[in-house]
Design an enzyme around this catalytic site. Sequence first.
Site, short mmCIF file in Angstrom:
data_model
loop_
_atom_site.label_atom_id
_atom_site.label_comp_id
_atom_site.label_asym_id
_atom_site.label_seq_id
_atom_site.Cartn_x
_atom_site.Cartn_y
_atom_site.Cartn_z
CB SER A 50 -3.81 -8.26 -2.58
OG SER A 50 -3.41 -8.44 -3.93
CG ASP A 84 -3.41 -7.03 1.99
OD1 ASP A 84 -3.84 -6.46 3.01
OD2 ASP A 84 -2.52 -6.55 1.27
CG ASP A 106 -9.15 -1.08 1.10
OD1 ASP A 106 -9.60 -0.05 1.63
OD2 ASP A 106 -8.26 -1.07 0.24
CD GLU A 136 -5.68 1.83 3.90
OE1 GLU A 136 -5.80 2.77 3.10
OE2 GLU A 136 -5.14 0.75 3.60
N GLY A 212 2.35 -0.15 2.61
CA GLY A 212 3.28 0.61 1.76
C GLY A 212 4.69 0.61 2.29
CB VAL A 234 6.89 -6.13 2.55
CG1 VAL A 234 7.92 -5.94 1.44
CG2 VAL A 234 7.35 -5.45 3.84
CB THR A 236 6.36 -2.61 -4.22
OG1 THR A 236 4.97 -2.31 -4.40
CG2 THR A 236 7.14 -2.07 -5.39
#
Length: 282
Positions: A50, A84, A106, A136, A212, A234, A236
């Site tokens: 990311s 990402d 994004d 998104e 999320g 995925v 967290t």
Amino acid sequence: MPLTTTGELVARAAASRSAVAAFNIITLEHVEAVIAGAETAGSPVVLQVSENAVRFRYGRLLPLARAAAAAAERATVPVALHLDHVQSDALLRQAPAAGFSSVMYDAARLPYQENLAATRAAADWAHAQGLWIEAELGDVGGKDGAPPLDPHAPGARTDPAGARAFVTEAGVDALAVAIGSSHAMTTRTAVLDHALLARLSGAVGVPLVLHGSSGVPDGELTAAVGGGITKVNVGTALNIAMTCAIRDFLAAHPEAVDSRKYLAVGRAAMAEAVTRIIKVLS
């Protein structure tokens, strides 16, 4: 084996009505854990870097990207690299040379028309470079230190008609949709709107992505894949697995100072989490 492409993995998942797991990586231990977990599951996987992870690494993309590519080339399962939640056009333009086959651009923070214009420009550039591009629409929330979004808040979820128009006009290859999950959740309590997902799946002619996913229980994930989600992000969940394992190790071994000891424990915990999640999606 040589790096594969995210587009190929997503297309394969869509054809089999399954989903490819995409895990966010921050350290070399993340890279090794994701690949080890995918090998145990015998499934392909996407390694995601990311923009936040790049920022953590002093703003440098190549060190982590090259480590990930080198590890992927020695994997026994297909591995793709994905950039990402990119907001910076300068970072976007580093993707092809760094080995990435895909990018999630994004601009969802912007008003709709600005989001559309920025995403269209990014998609045109990405396609000219041979990149697969994800966008998104809706508000998944929980990014950049913000608290996890209330997924029931008015306007938070993706509208099917709007999604269809956005995908057509922006020219993207996949769409991340807001159906009840939120980034950075540390509890697995999210409840997805499966009726909305069915409408989105019927309205949008590109693969759908769930962000999320760490906060989504197994049964909800399985139902989401059955409802049309073909890429599951995925992040967290891996950090929780690593942190908890290291905390337990250091509590039991307060004299430990060799970082290899506790990093190995954290890496193993992440690998187990990867295998479990992939099996849920299969």
